[in-house]
Design an enzyme around this catalytic site. Structure first.
Site, PDB file in Angstrom:
ATOM      1  N   LYS A 175      56.339   4.805 123.916  1.00  0.00           N
ATOM      2  CA  LYS A 175      55.951   3.400 124.098  1.00  0.00           C
ATOM      3  C   LYS A 175      54.791   3.097 123.173  1.00  0.00           C
ATOM      4  O   LYS A 175      53.977   3.976 122.874  1.00  0.00           O
ATOM      5  CB  LYS A 175      55.506   3.150 125.538  1.00  0.00           C
TER       6      LYS A 175
HETATM    7  N1  GLU Z   1      61.182  -2.211 126.312  1.00  0.00           N
HETATM    8  C1  GLU Z   1      62.397  -1.927 127.001  1.00  0.00           C
HETATM    9  C2  GLU Z   1      62.136  -1.036 128.199  1.00  0.00           C
HETATM   10  O1  GLU Z   1      61.048  -0.990 128.720  1.00  0.00           O
HETATM   11  C3  GLU Z   1      63.481  -1.394 126.088  1.00  0.00           C
HETATM   12  C4  GLU Z   1      63.178  -0.119 125.404  1.00  0.00           C
HETATM   13  C5  GLU Z   1      64.227   0.279 124.349  1.00  0.00           C
HETATM   14  O2  GLU Z   1      65.248  -0.367 124.246  1.00  0.00           O
HETATM   15  O3  GLU Z   1      63.960   1.250 123.650  1.00  0.00           O
HETATM   16  O4  GLU Z   1      63.023  -0.417 128.713  1.00  0.00           O
END
Ligand code: GLU
Length: 429
Positions: free
Chosen positions: A119
């Site tokens: 993240k």
């Molecule tokens: N930000 C989204 C989540 O928290 C998608 C993450 C992604 O597709 O890599 O799941």
């Protein structure tokens, strides 16, 4: 000699209910204990692999340089490249990004896609920045991370306040450095640039698919099911709209300023059109206006918190009056609230399953980019449904088998998969 594990544990004890990394760790510890996870694996899996902090100089429109602080946490690589979004917000913290990266590891494992977790976040206020400033911020952040990201290393995606445009800038910056176009370095791109059909709607659609399964346990049909949605962005807005299309009665929805409620059901396409036009739900006719925290306490069949962390805490959990809690957001419920909800018989579709539709279609996007062959939207949606339903069933069976709540079952399912792969690979120690 100092024992770093003991220090870590001391830090977690008796601390603030709202620290997301502590919330994640508490659930991890419980599931790891129930699984009888070996101490060596426990030590490796409960911490991130890598925390990257960068300072990002950006030339502002006024001509001066402002330096922003950004993070990328790569939590786990046992099952594949790190995967997860990047959020832009004034209050992002490293602990939040750490928790979110771990949740990505568990989420990818719950839906069984071959990714680890990651993240990113940048402390900034995107509402106060021009498009040009956002582009320069995004490009320089990408340049700082150039050695750490890539289709086989770490694949970012959109999250709060980032979107397809942000992903296109990251893809372009990375490609300029690589000297060739590398579409698979990010997902959630515009469809014309290697994005996948259905990706934009995927998180909301995943919420819908898991709610469809959960209402069966209560012998409800969509028409008999009242739904309250917190949030009207990419998850809440799209989720509400897809549920409305399937016949669910969406009786309340909110944005960051407040909520609207109509016990007879809201016309969601009309609400979203109003929101798009006026940028706020204020003044919307044909509904009562409530504060955001009041929305969570409305009596309903399904409550879907699709906004942000720490919305349901020990302070309001006993006032939650839903049958099913569908966690479209990451970390909307604290561990202290979990216990109250469980005692009150609320059926929780935990975040690491409920909102996993986004990363599932991100996986499909990455696969399509690498094949150079793109699927029809109905194919994407069908494959998404298969994955969400299969994972829902696996999780429900595990919860029944071990007589645990669904959140613990989700962590057990995920930790078991990551542990198996780590054990097979061996720890390079
Ligand atoms: N930000 C989204 C989540 O928290 C998608 C993450 C992604 O597709 O890599 O799941």
């Amino acid at each position: 000699m100092a024992n770093p594990m003991a220090d870590e544990q001391r830090r977690f004890k008796g601390s603030d209910e709202k620290n997301p990394f502590e919330a994640m760790s508490e659930r991890f510890d419980r599931a790891a204990q129930l699984l009888g996870l070996e101490p060596d694996l426990y030590a490796v899996m409960r911490v991130p692999s890598r925390e990257i902090k960068v300072y990002i100089p950006v030339k502002m429109d006024s001509g001066h340089i402002e330096v922003f602080e950004g993070f990328r946490v790569q939590h786990n690589f046992a099952r594949g490249p790190a995967k997860g979004g990047i959020r832009y917000a004034p209050d992002v913290t490293l602990d939040e990004v750490k928790a979110l990266s771990a949740w990505m590891t568990w989420k990818c494992a719950v839906v069984n896609v071959p990714f680890g977790g990651g993240k990113g976040g940048i402390i900034c206020d995107p509402r106060q920045m021009s498009l040009g400033e956002l582009e320069r911020l995004t490009r320089r952040y990408t340049a700082e991370l150039i050695d750490f990201i890539g289709p086989d290393r770490d694949v970012p995606a959109p999250d709060m306040n980032t979107n397809e445009q942000t992903m296109a800038w990251i893809m372009d910056t990375y490609s300029m450095h690589a000297r060739h176009t590398v579409t698979a370095v990010v997902t959630g791109k515009p469809v014309a640039l290697g994005g996948s059909l259905g990706r934009r709607e995927a998180t909301g659609r995943g919420v819908l698919f898991t709610v469809n399964e959960a209402i069966k346990r209560f012998n409800l049909t969509p028409e008999q099911t009242s739904v309250v949605v917190q949030g009207s962005g990419n998850v809440g807005g799209i989720g509400a709209s897809l549920m409305y299309d399937q016949g669910y009665k969406v009786i309340a929805i909110s944005d960051i300023h407040g909520a609207i409620y109509n016990s007879k059901g809201l016309n969601i396409p009309e609400v979203l059109e109003y929101l798009d036009r006026t940028k706020s739900l204020e003044g919307y006719a044909d509904a009562d206006h409530l504060a955001n925290d009041e929305l969570l306490e409305i009596e309903c069949d399904v409550l879907a918190p699709c906004a942000t962390e720490n919305q349901i805490t020990s302070h309001n959990a006993s006032k939650i009056k839903c049958k099913i809690l569908a966690e479209g957001a990451n970390g909307p419920t604290t561990p202290a609230a979990d216990k109250i909800l469980f005692k009150n018989g609320v059926f929780v579709i935990p975040d690491i399953l409920a909102n996993a539709g986004g990363v599932t279609v991100s996986y499909f996007e990455w696969v399509q980019d690498r094949m150079g062959y793109f699927w029809r939207e109905d194919e994407v949606n069908q494959r998404l449904e298969e994955k969400m339903v299969a994972s829902f069933n696996e999780l429900s069976q595990l919860a029944e088998l071990h007589k645990v709540d669904t959140r613990t079952a989700a962590y057990m399912l995920a930790i078991d998969r990551v542990a198996y792969d780590t054990r097979m690979r061996g720890i390079y120690a």
